[in-house]
Design an enzyme around this catalytic site. Sequence first.
Site, PDB file in Angstrom:
ATOM      1  N   ARG A  17       0.804  -1.226   0.000  1.00 27.81           N
ATOM      2  CA  ARG A  17       0.000   0.000   0.000  1.00 27.81           C
ATOM      3  C   ARG A  17       0.838   1.278   0.000  1.00 27.81           C
ATOM      4  O   ARG A  17       0.329   2.365  -0.211  1.00 27.81           O
ATOM      5  CB  ARG A  17      -0.950  -0.024   1.223  1.00 27.81           C
ATOM      6  CG  ARG A  17      -2.029  -1.079   1.088  1.00 27.81           C
ATOM      7  CD  ARG A  17      -2.686  -1.418   2.412  1.00 27.81           C
ATOM      8  NE  ARG A  17      -1.877  -2.342   3.208  1.00 27.81           N
ATOM      9  CZ  ARG A  17      -2.239  -2.840   4.391  1.00 27.81           C
ATOM     10  NH1 ARG A  17      -3.394  -2.480   4.929  1.00 27.81           N
ATOM     11  NH2 ARG A  17      -1.450  -3.674   5.056  1.00 27.81           N
ATOM     12  N   TYR A 104       5.589  -5.142  15.368  1.00 26.28           N
ATOM     13  CA  TYR A 104       5.540  -4.956  13.917  1.00 26.28           C
ATOM     14  C   TYR A 104       6.438  -3.767  13.552  1.00 26.28           C
ATOM     15  O   TYR A 104       6.387  -2.712  14.186  1.00 26.28           O
ATOM     16  CB  TYR A 104       4.105  -4.677  13.459  1.00 26.28           C
ATOM     17  CG  TYR A 104       3.174  -5.896  13.520  1.00 26.28           C
ATOM     18  CD1 TYR A 104       3.626  -7.140  13.929  1.00 26.28           C
ATOM     19  CD2 TYR A 104       1.846  -5.776  13.143  1.00 26.28           C
ATOM     20  CE1 TYR A 104       2.779  -8.235  13.973  1.00 26.28           C
ATOM     21  CE2 TYR A 104       0.983  -6.868  13.184  1.00 26.28           C
ATOM     22  CZ  TYR A 104       1.460  -8.100  13.601  1.00 26.28           C
ATOM     23  OH  TYR A 104       0.616  -9.178  13.645  1.00 26.28           O
ATOM     24  N   ARG A 444      46.288  40.396 -14.655  1.00 24.25           N
ATOM     25  CA  ARG A 444      45.158  40.857 -15.475  1.00 24.25           C
ATOM     26  C   ARG A 444      45.700  41.773 -16.558  1.00 24.25           C
ATOM     27  O   ARG A 444      46.813  42.283 -16.455  1.00 24.25           O
ATOM     28  CB  ARG A 444      44.148  41.601 -14.609  1.00 24.25           C
ATOM     29  CG  ARG A 444      44.721  42.842 -13.986  1.00 24.25           C
ATOM     30  CD  ARG A 444      43.791  43.490 -12.988  1.00 24.25           C
ATOM     31  NE  ARG A 444      44.302  44.777 -12.587  1.00 24.25           N
ATOM     32  CZ  ARG A 444      44.130  45.294 -11.387  1.00 24.25           C
ATOM     33  NH1 ARG A 444      43.462  44.633 -10.463  1.00 24.25           N
ATOM     34  NH2 ARG A 444      44.618  46.482 -11.108  1.00 24.25           N
TER      35      ARG A 444
HETATM   36  C1  UD1 Z   1      -1.612  -6.210  11.026  1.00 20.00           C
HETATM   37  C2  UD1 Z   1      -2.539  -7.103  11.834  1.00 20.00           C
HETATM   38  C3  UD1 Z   1      -3.781  -6.296  12.201  1.00 20.00           C
HETATM   39  C4  UD1 Z   1      -3.365  -5.071  12.989  1.00 20.00           C
HETATM   40  C5  UD1 Z   1      -2.331  -4.245  12.238  1.00 20.00           C
HETATM   41  C6  UD1 Z   1      -1.761  -3.203  13.153  1.00 20.00           C
HETATM   42  C7  UD1 Z   1      -2.232  -9.413  11.103  1.00 20.00           C
HETATM   43  C8  UD1 Z   1      -2.785 -10.518  10.291  1.00 20.00           C
HETATM   44  N1  UD1 Z   1      -2.912  -8.264  11.065  1.00 20.00           N
HETATM   45  O1  UD1 Z   1      -2.258  -5.896   9.815  1.00 20.00           O
HETATM   46  O2  UD1 Z   1      -4.646  -7.098  13.001  1.00 20.00           O
HETATM   47  O3  UD1 Z   1      -4.500  -4.290  13.291  1.00 20.00           O
HETATM   48  O4  UD1 Z   1      -1.254  -5.053  11.775  1.00 20.00           O
HETATM   49  O5  UD1 Z   1      -0.917  -2.323  12.487  1.00 20.00           O
HETATM   50  O6  UD1 Z   1      -1.243  -9.601  11.764  1.00 20.00           O
HETATM   51  N2  UD1 Z   1       5.309  -8.794   7.789  1.00 20.00           N
HETATM   52  C9  UD1 Z   1       6.308  -9.730   7.647  1.00 20.00           C
HETATM   53  N3  UD1 Z   1       6.076 -10.831   6.891  1.00 20.00           N
HETATM   54  C10 UD1 Z   1       4.894 -11.079   6.290  1.00 20.00           C
HETATM   55  C11 UD1 Z   1       3.870 -10.101   6.434  1.00 20.00           C
HETATM   56  C12 UD1 Z   1       4.091  -8.990   7.206  1.00 20.00           C
HETATM   57  O7  UD1 Z   1       7.408  -9.573   8.191  1.00 20.00           O
HETATM   58  O8  UD1 Z   1       4.771 -12.102   5.629  1.00 20.00           O
HETATM   59  C13 UD1 Z   1       5.575  -7.578   8.596  1.00 20.00           C
HETATM   60  C14 UD1 Z   1       5.491  -6.304   7.774  1.00 20.00           C
HETATM   61  O9  UD1 Z   1       6.758  -5.958   7.251  1.00 20.00           O
HETATM   62  C15 UD1 Z   1       4.978  -5.281   8.784  1.00 20.00           C
HETATM   63  C16 UD1 Z   1       4.215  -6.120   9.801  1.00 20.00           C
HETATM   64  O10 UD1 Z   1       4.594  -7.458   9.590  1.00 20.00           O
HETATM   65  O11 UD1 Z   1       6.037  -4.634   9.443  1.00 20.00           O
HETATM   66  C17 UD1 Z   1       2.700  -5.967   9.657  1.00 20.00           C
HETATM   67  O12 UD1 Z   1       2.294  -6.373   8.376  1.00 20.00           O
HETATM   68  P1  UD1 Z   1       1.141  -5.631   7.603  1.00 20.00           P
HETATM   69  O13 UD1 Z   1       0.973  -6.294   6.294  1.00 20.00           O
HETATM   70  O14 UD1 Z   1       1.352  -4.173   7.609  1.00 20.00           O
HETATM   71  O15 UD1 Z   1      -0.127  -5.983   8.519  1.00 20.00           O
HETATM   72  P2  UD1 Z   1      -1.517  -5.202   8.561  1.00 20.00           P
HETATM   73  O16 UD1 Z   1      -2.303  -5.571   7.361  1.00 20.00           O
HETATM   74  O17 UD1 Z   1      -1.300  -3.780   8.838  1.00 20.00           O
HETATM   75 CA    CA Z   2       0.507  -2.544   9.086  1.00 21.31          CA
END
Ligand code: UD1
Ligand code: CA
Length: 465
Positions: A17, A104, A444
């Site tokens: 996104r 995260y 100059r």
């Molecule tokens: C996630 C949560 C959601 C929460 C939100 C808060 C899940 C399924 N959902 O959603 O409930 O409200 O965060 O901000 O957990 N990442 C990895 N590997 C992957 C996928 C993601 O390392 O395979 C990391 C990303 O780099 C990121 C973090 O995990 O730093 C969160 O991933 P993101 O895809 O942003 O989750 P959200 O959809 O925001």
């Molecule tokens: Ca997120």
Amino acid sequence: MLTNLRVIVLAAGLGTRMKSKRAKVLHRAGGRTLIDHVVGTALELTTPEQVAVVVGHQREDVEELMAPRRVRFVHQREQKGTGHAVMVCRDALESHTGLLLVLYGDCPLLSVETLRALIERQRQSSAAATVITTTLEDPTGYGRVLLDAGGSVQAIVEQKAATPEELQVRIINSGIYCFRSDLLWESISSIQPDNPAREYYLTDIVKIFHASGHKVNAMHLDDANEVLGINTRIELAGVDRIFRERKVRQLMLDGVTIEKPETVTVDLDATVGPDTVIEAFARILGSTQIGEDCTVGAHSIVRDSQIADGVTIHPFSVVELSTISSGAHIGPYSRLRVGSYVEAGAHIGNFVELKKTRIGPGSKANHLAYLGDSEIGPGVNIGAGTITCNYDGVHKHPTRIGAGAFVGSNSTLVAPLEIGANSYIGAGSVITEKVPEDSLALGRGRQIVKADWVSKRRSEREVER
Ligand code: UD1
Ligand code: CA
């Protein structure tokens, strides 16, 4: 430091996104990358060897950036979701039996105090995990937290998987959890990618805990700001603004005057001494350190530079990777590039550019000059329009100007060149050879005056007619 605590930081996602070529956690807020904020917070709780960062997208860049932090890295080859990202840490962490914090990498505002409270909450409970929640006016995009009558977490449903009714819930999952390690590793492999996105959602572990008779607690934060996650550039800008507001507020509380603070940018790592005045639209970036009683003029940009006490930087100046000693004056409209040293009381004026140049104490270059690869002694006057020709098209060459020298306006100093102490350079000279001290150098064309030339020409023309 908390013993028997491990931390996993999830940072492998691309961040679709963001619509960026760069991995999301490498974007910056408050002048630091998102991942650096989160890892920095983790390291206030425990030692580097207890912190595992899950990397994937642009992992070389993330690892290089985080190398000074000395944390461990776990490679998630394919990004199959937050649950999968935790699964890949199993080998590195399974033997551990204490508490496991999951953070995260896109949630940089989180404070260490809040994390301490979370850990304490979990430690004192019999639950399998505690999750930080908050209530948002607009919860779009976040996982919704469903609580049971007793206030413990029944389930977390992701936006994409939620029913219209569940979407009405405004309590959200922050993505920050404290787990009992043993129960996490026991249950994590039961997570299935049975959702529209075909991802392994870490949030599904709540239901799995429930099925085996374990509770998950919620720690609700009233201040939602701390857990704002970044998914889009709009959210990035919002978080950046919060960091900056905090920083300028703290500086003002510490005795710095900031005019129109809402227009001023100060990176988190920059420092500014008391009684310094920062004017509107100034930007103080990177690792800049500014002393006391300075002024940073409107619209000036100072990056990764050392500014001593009592320095005045007039408006619209740009100072990068440079050092300025006390009492010096810079600008308006000066540009100090990498490796410039302006010593005490020196003046650098409008449209003067310095690069890898040292200007001695009390020396002046007040107007329209380029001084590159130069060593300029104390008490030197550099006239308007002076240019050091430091580049011959292949190599850069140095210029040395001794103490008390006077360089006349519009001089062209062809490097390598040495100008001795107390010497004079006549205005408009092109100087290519060494000038000994105490001497006058002129390079100059000599002026010629032809008396009555105009009137003679006029009369010649009249004869022709
Ligand atoms: C996630 C949560 C959601 C929460 C939100 C808060 C899940 C399924 N959902 O959603 O409930 O409200 O965060 O901000 O957990 N990442 C990895 N590997 C992957 C996928 C993601 O390392 O395979 C990391 C990303 O780099 C990121 C973090 O995990 O730093 C969160 O991933 P993101 O895809 O942003 O989750 P959200 O959809 O925001
Ligand atoms: Ca997120």
